[in-house]
Design a protein around this motif. Structure first.
Motif, PDB file in Angstrom:
ATOM      1  N   ARG A   1       0.867  -1.185   0.000  1.00 52.29           N
ATOM      2  CA  ARG A   1       0.000   0.000   0.000  1.00 52.29           C
ATOM      3  C   ARG A   1       0.898   1.228   0.000  1.00 52.29           C
ATOM      4  N   LYS A   2       0.847   1.994  -1.061  1.00 47.96           N
ATOM      5  CA  LYS A   2       1.754   3.134  -1.191  1.00 47.96           C
ATOM      6  C   LYS A   2       1.510   4.170  -0.099  1.00 47.96           C
ATOM      7  N   TRP A   3       0.259   4.413   0.236  1.00 43.90           N
ATOM      8  CA  TRP A   3      -0.047   5.421   1.244  1.00 43.90           C
ATOM      9  C   TRP A   3       0.492   5.015   2.613  1.00 43.90           C
ATOM     10  N   TYR A   4       0.465   3.722   2.902  1.00 44.75           N
ATOM     11  CA  TYR A   4       0.967   3.255   4.192  1.00 44.75           C
ATOM     12  C   TYR A   4       2.493   3.322   4.219  1.00 44.75           C
ATOM     13  N   ARG A   5       3.110   2.934   3.117  1.00 45.39           N
ATOM     14  CA  ARG A   5       4.560   3.050   2.980  1.00 45.39           C
ATOM     15  C   ARG A   5       5.028   4.467   3.267  1.00 45.39           C
ATOM     16  N   ASN A   6       4.374   5.444   2.653  1.00 42.26           N
ATOM     17  CA  ASN A   6       4.750   6.841   2.833  1.00 42.26           C
ATOM     18  C   ASN A   6       4.573   7.282   4.275  1.00 42.26           C
ATOM     19  N   LEU A   7       3.506   6.827   4.893  1.00 39.95           N
ATOM     20  CA  LEU A   7       3.217   7.205   6.269  1.00 39.95           C
ATOM     21  C   LEU A   7       4.285   6.658   7.217  1.00 39.95           C
ATOM     22  N   VAL A   8       4.694   5.421   7.009  1.00 42.13           N
ATOM     23  CA  VAL A   8       5.720   4.819   7.862  1.00 42.13           C
ATOM     24  C   VAL A   8       7.047   5.559   7.706  1.00 42.13           C
ATOM     25  N   VAL A   9       7.474   5.791   6.476  1.00 41.93           N
ATOM     26  CA  VAL A   9       8.752   6.463   6.250  1.00 41.93           C
ATOM     27  C   VAL A   9       8.736   7.873   6.834  1.00 41.93           C
ATOM     28  N   ALA A  10       7.671   8.623   6.599  1.00 36.37           N
ATOM     29  CA  ALA A  10       7.578   9.981   7.136  1.00 36.37           C
ATOM     30  C   ALA A  10       7.596   9.980   8.658  1.00 36.37           C
ATOM     31  N   SER A  11       6.892   9.031   9.259  1.00 38.22           N
ATOM     32  CA  SER A  11       6.853   8.949  10.725  1.00 38.22           C
ATOM     33  C   SER A  11       8.239   8.682  11.298  1.00 38.22           C
ATOM     34  N   VAL A  12       8.978   7.756  10.696  1.00 37.63           N
ATOM     35  CA  VAL A  12      10.326   7.447  11.176  1.00 37.63           C
ATOM     36  C   VAL A  12      11.235   8.665  11.043  1.00 37.63           C
ATOM     37  N   LEU A  13      11.154   9.358   9.918  1.00 38.75           N
ATOM     38  CA  LEU A  13      12.022  10.514   9.714  1.00 38.75           C
ATOM     39  C   LEU A  13      11.709  11.637  10.698  1.00 38.75           C
ATOM     40  N   VAL A  14      10.438  11.883  10.931  1.00 34.24           N
ATOM     41  CA  VAL A  14      10.062  12.931  11.881  1.00 34.24           C
ATOM     42  C   VAL A  14      10.514  12.545  13.289  1.00 34.24           C
ATOM     43  N   GLU A  15      10.287  11.301  13.690  1.00 30.12           N
ATOM     44  CA  GLU A  15      10.731  10.850  15.007  1.00 30.12           C
ATOM     45  C   GLU A  15      12.253  10.974  15.139  1.00 30.12           C
ATOM     46  N   THR A  16      12.967  10.631  14.078  1.00 30.12           N
ATOM     47  CA  THR A  16      14.428  10.704  14.098  1.00 30.12           C
ATOM     48  C   THR A  16      14.911  12.138  14.268  1.00 30.12           C
ATOM     49  N   LEU A  17      14.331  13.070  13.514  1.00 26.03           N
ATOM     50  CA  LEU A  17      14.750  14.465  13.606  1.00 26.03           C
ATOM     51  C   LEU A  17      14.319  15.089  14.922  1.00 26.03           C
ATOM     52  N   ARG A  18      13.164  14.719  15.442  1.00 26.24           N
ATOM     53  CA  ARG A  18      12.777  15.202  16.771  1.00 26.24           C
ATOM     54  C   ARG A  18      13.813  14.812  17.810  1.00 26.24           C
ATOM     55  N   GLY A  19      14.342  13.590  17.659  1.00 23.85           N
ATOM     56  CA  GLY A  19      15.315  13.086  18.620  1.00 23.85           C
ATOM     57  C   GLY A  19      16.623  13.855  18.631  1.00 23.85           C
ATOM     58  N   LEU A  20      16.892  14.630  17.590  1.00 22.44           N
ATOM     59  CA  LEU A  20      18.119  15.424  17.546  1.00 22.44           C
ATOM     60  C   LEU A  20      18.014  16.713  18.349  1.00 22.44           C
ATOM     61  N   LYS A  21      16.808  17.008  18.861  1.00 23.00           N
ATOM     62  CA  LYS A  21      16.595  18.220  19.670  1.00 23.00           C
ATOM     63  C   LYS A  21      17.071  19.469  18.921  1.00 23.00           C
ATOM     64  N   LEU A  22      16.590  19.601  17.697  1.00 27.21           N
ATOM     65  CA  LEU A  22      17.013  20.707  16.844  1.00 27.21           C
ATOM     66  C   LEU A  22      16.469  22.041  17.353  1.00 27.21           C
ATOM     67  N   SER A  23      17.188  23.100  17.039  1.00 25.37           N
ATOM     68  CA  SER A  23      16.726  24.453  17.361  1.00 25.37           C
ATOM     69  C   SER A  23      17.411  25.423  16.407  1.00 25.37           C
ATOM     70  N   TYR A  24      16.851  26.605  16.314  1.00 27.22           N
ATOM     71  CA  TYR A  24      17.515  27.631  15.521  1.00 27.22           C
ATOM     72  C   TYR A  24      18.713  28.167  16.299  1.00 27.22           C
ATOM     73  N   PRO A  25      19.783  28.558  15.621  1.00 27.37           N
ATOM     74  CA  PRO A  25      20.978  29.030  16.332  1.00 27.37           C
ATOM     75  C   PRO A  25      20.691  30.295  17.130  1.00 27.37           C
ATOM     76  N   LYS A  26      21.342  30.390  18.295  1.00 29.39           N
ATOM     77  CA  LYS A  26      21.196  31.583  19.130  1.00 29.39           C
ATOM     78  C   LYS A  26      21.939  32.747  18.494  1.00 29.39           C
ATOM     79  N   LEU A  27      21.339  33.902  18.591  1.00 28.19           N
ATOM     80  CA  LEU A  27      21.932  35.099  17.996  1.00 28.19           C
ATOM     81  C   LEU A  27      22.974  35.694  18.930  1.00 28.19           C
TER      82      LEU A  27
END
Length: 267
Positions: free
Chosen positions: A231-257
């Motif tokens: 199912r293409k829609w499910y495939r996309n959902l799984v990949v997007a979910s993993v990528l978002v979870e992965t990037l959240r885990g990096l605790k990203l932020s904009y650089p301090k000025l």
């Protein structure tokens, strides 16, 4: 998404992984597409911080059998992401110059820089997949490459690259359906390669090659995910979910000025 993540030293038997699985989502296709749009927008926001901060790198590896959906996954999952911070690297048959070097030489040149997301559409894993199945080098050569690959990915991880690898898992029946669709639609004839039918005859050999590759190279620093992809829609959902979870885990932020915006006056 941990249900699809392969743990280090986990033995993989792809016959036990259902390419029709959709157990991580209760809704229908319409609901999934709405959720994917939300995830894609969040991915855009996270990528913007990744690009601005310039501390982390993200490498996304996509592998699949023919018609598995690598191109479609890239289009759908990264639909809202600023193309300035994302690059796709495709690895075709190596050139004469590339063959003059070790097999990882051309791969290393395409890895992400700080603040960048790079998607490998096929990858260094071809050197333990098609090379193995087609007998392009003897077993004594390709058997060593699992350790090479683990060491290479450990180097990238130690230097600040986050790595996630996806095997888009379709069934032989689904591949047959998709190949037939390409034959039936004149606008998709360009996607059809008669040589793919020869590769299809080697389905079981490819499954064995993928099983060993995934089993031996899924690590804490470079995990594999087996994504149900019928199912293409499910495939996309799984990949997007993993990528978002992965990037959240990096605790990203904009650089301090190092300056105060309140003191700036534009005449």
């Amino acid at each position: 998404m941990n249900r699809y993540r392969i743990q280090p030293n986990q033995k993989v038997d792809l016959s036990r992984w259902d390419p029709d699985d959709r157990s991580a989502f209760d809704g229908d296709k319409k609901d999934a597409e709405a959720q994917l749009a939300e995830l894609s927008r969040e991915l855009d926001s996270l990528q913007d911080m990744l690009f601005a901060q310039r501390r982390h790198r993200l490498l996304v590896v996509l592998q699949a059998m023919d018609t598995g959906g690598k191109d479609g996954t890239i289009r759908k999952v990264f639909a809202h992401v600023d193309p300035q911070g994302v690059r796709v690297a495709n690895f075709k048959a190596p050139t004469a110059t590339e063959l003059d070097h070790d097999y990882l030489w051309r791969i290393h040149q395409q890895t992400p820089g700080r603040g960048e997301i790079v998607i490998f559409n096929r990858s260094h894993y071809e050197d333990v997949l098609i090379v193995r199945v087609r007998g392009l080098v003897p077993p004594s050569v390709w058997q060593k490459r699992y350790d090479h690959i683990n060491a290479f990915e450990k180097l990238l991880a130690d230097e600040g690259t986050t790595i996630v690898k996806f095997f888009l898992h379709i069934s032989a029946e689904e591949q047959k359906k998709r190949l037939q669709e390409r034959l039936n639609d004149p606008n998709k004839h360009w996607k059809f390669n008669p040589g793919d039918l020869e590769e299809r005859k080697l389905w079981r050999q490819y499954m064995q090659a993928y099983e060993e590759a995934i089993s031996r190279t899924s690590t804490e620093y470079a995990p594999w995910y087996i994504v149900p992809a019928n199912r293409k829609w499910y495939r996309n959902l799984v990949v997007a979910s993993v990528l978002v979870e992965t990037l959240r885990g990096l605790k990203l932020s904009y650089p301090k000025l190092d300056w105060d915006p309140a003191t700036i006056k534009i005449e």
